[in-house]
Design a protein around this motif. Sequence first.
Motif, short mmCIF file in Angstrom:
data_model
loop_
_atom_site.label_atom_id
_atom_site.label_comp_id
_atom_site.label_asym_id
_atom_site.label_seq_id
_atom_site.Cartn_x
_atom_site.Cartn_y
_atom_site.Cartn_z
N LEU A 205 -5.93 -0.52 6.83
CA LEU A 205 -6.24 -1.63 5.93
C LEU A 205 -6.36 -2.93 6.70
O LEU A 205 -7.27 -3.73 6.46
CB LEU A 205 -5.16 -1.75 4.85
CG LEU A 205 -5.31 -2.93 3.88
CD1 LEU A 205 -6.65 -2.87 3.14
CD2 LEU A 205 -4.16 -2.98 2.89
N CYS B 74 -10.43 -0.16 -6.87
CA CYS B 74 -9.11 -0.02 -6.26
C CYS B 74 -8.28 0.97 -7.05
O CYS B 74 -8.15 0.84 -8.28
CB CYS B 74 -8.40 -1.37 -6.20
SG CYS B 74 -9.27 -2.62 -5.23
N SER C 123 -9.54 3.80 2.99
CA SER C 123 -10.59 2.87 2.59
C SER C 123 -11.85 3.13 3.37
O SER C 123 -11.82 3.63 4.51
CB SER C 123 -10.13 1.43 2.84
OG SER C 123 -11.19 0.52 2.64
N MET D 35 0.82 -1.21 0.00
CA MET D 35 0.00 0.00 0.00
C MET D 35 0.85 1.26 0.00
O MET D 35 1.98 1.28 0.47
CB MET D 35 -0.93 0.00 1.20
CG MET D 35 -0.25 0.22 2.52
SD MET D 35 -1.23 -0.37 3.89
CE MET D 35 -1.02 -2.14 3.70
N PHE E 171 -2.70 5.47 1.98
CA PHE E 171 -3.83 4.58 1.73
C PHE E 171 -5.05 4.96 2.58
O PHE E 171 -4.92 5.31 3.76
CB PHE E 171 -3.45 3.14 2.03
CG PHE E 171 -4.62 2.20 2.01
CD1 PHE E 171 -5.12 1.74 0.81
CD2 PHE E 171 -5.26 1.83 3.20
CE1 PHE E 171 -6.22 0.89 0.78
CE2 PHE E 171 -6.36 0.99 3.17
CZ PHE E 171 -6.84 0.53 1.96
#
Length: 634
Positions: free
Chosen positions: A164, A222, A123, A117, A121
């Motif tokens: 993550l 992604c 998410s 990553m 990063f």
Amino acid sequence: MTTAGWRGLIRLLLLVALLPATACGRGESEPDADRPHREPRATNGAAVEVPLDRRARTGLQIGAADALAALTAKFDPKNDLWETEVLSDAAGAQLRILQDFLEHPDTTELEGGSQLMDIGFESQNLRPTNLTEVFADDVLKVRRWDPVPGGPVSAPKYRGASGLLEALTQLRQVLKSGEGIRVKFKTIQVEESKSFFTTGVLFEASSRDASHAVQVNASWRCRWSYPASPASPADLESAPLLVAIELERYEEVSVHRPALFADKTESTLRHNASYQQQVLPGIGHWLGRVSRFSGMSLFGHHGLAVGDANGDGLEDIYVCEAGGLPNRLYMQNADGTATDVSAAAGVDWLESTASALFVDLDNDGDQDLVAATRRTLLVAENNGEAEFTLRARLPDVVASATSLAAADYDSDGDLDLYVCGYDGDPQNRGLPGPVPYHDADNGGANVLLENDGDLKFEDVTARVGLGQNNTRYSFAAAWEDYDNDGDPDLYVANDFGRNNLYRNDSGRFVDTAPEAGVEDVASGMSVSWGDPNRDGWMDVYVSNMFSSAGNRIAYQRTFSDATGSAASDLQRMARGNTLFSNNGSGSFRDVSESSGVTMARWAWASRFADLNNDGWQDLVVTNGYISNTDSGDL
């Protein structure tokens, strides 16, 4: 790739292998046999080394070997200038790190996560908490999350490596209590930009224990960063880094035992010698033992028929086989087992058989048997006790029969037969394949056989109008009165050409597929009629091939020179299955995507059936291609 596609590739490889050296532009004598010979490759300038002793062993000429090496080298996208496929492969290798973590519930760290990553990063929650229950009964429960159409994207919740890890750990919670956890990612889209690229990914995970099974289906987007300053994406020397994951769709399906289905094959058939000796070894066993001249083939185009052969009220099963192996009739017993009576019934034919029907052709109250072998249609009369007499052997009715469908098209009281054909040449002597690939019109012709009584049939295809648009590599057909006028109409699913919808007007047919909106330019494998919305009008479901590679590639500018409708037709071939909803006015609407029925992998047969007896028709789709010990495909 369909059968014809594989055949085309195999023909090309064999042609290259068999060409003499002069045909490949080489006529000089062989170099010294004690050192390798180098030939330039036409892909990226690298040399191909083929030791001469190996060439001698394989029987390839030098020029043919180099041409074959150049051709097979293109399986590597770097050698074929497919930058997006290079990116897909690189991203896929990174996603396997996530897969390994999710499949091992005891692990607490991402192996290789530091190379996975980007430092920035971020998410969303990969397992949403606000799931809506869309279906539930005593066995099955479906919960779903979908973003509001046109609404704002959820703000990122997790950041960095620890984020993550936390997001994946929460996602893994739904799987951790089970055994045999399976996780798969399939990349279906690649989009490039100047500073990063994005992949559309299908995510699927499942696990089970003694009383419970669960499956997760989701879609991710992604975003990846390129390695530091590559000259182009194809020059990747290190792995791309994961920048962000955006959740697009999420669904959880849980099943409480007893499940809807249980595999009873062994308990039903194991006492039969034919099951032990013929069925269990598998096609891989027989490929090396039965000559291809008998019709033995790697491709399992062999159907089956279910019917009550002896009139005892229990359904029996007739299994079509590859050439050189006898077809089998298994008679159901009162205890649920089934006994092989093929030889005694007189239906253990050895011809390669694609399709069969149990159907009463002589109106005597029992079910006769029709079998479509590659070259010959076999019609056997039933005496009511599962003893069959071959009454008609009709050679060359079609070239390469694929399937059968029966209906009383002319309303005269007896059933007629529609036979689907495939190749234009029954001998398969290397004639050109489908041309053009997505809209072919050079396949074998289908045939309508009118029942004249006494198990005699007449070819009336041209006379009734079914010769129109009739050379399209057909795989399947199904009869249904879609316009509710009292006579059966006919839908034909074609592998390479557009599909047909033949409207029956008092025994005369017109192909209305274009105006009805059901041509469905794709690789048609099967067709099933049903009324899933219970509005009184029959809808039609067509099985095709879902292709992740096709979804990635067909939208790239370098894929094809086709534009407009031709380009959209090529893209359509990769989307998957199709559900057409009948408007009741002679036309249909494509509701495939809104109904969620497109992705059924490489689909073959399909059927509407009310599996849980709740009054609504469900869909069952069989899929797969070449069976082997590796089940690594999604």
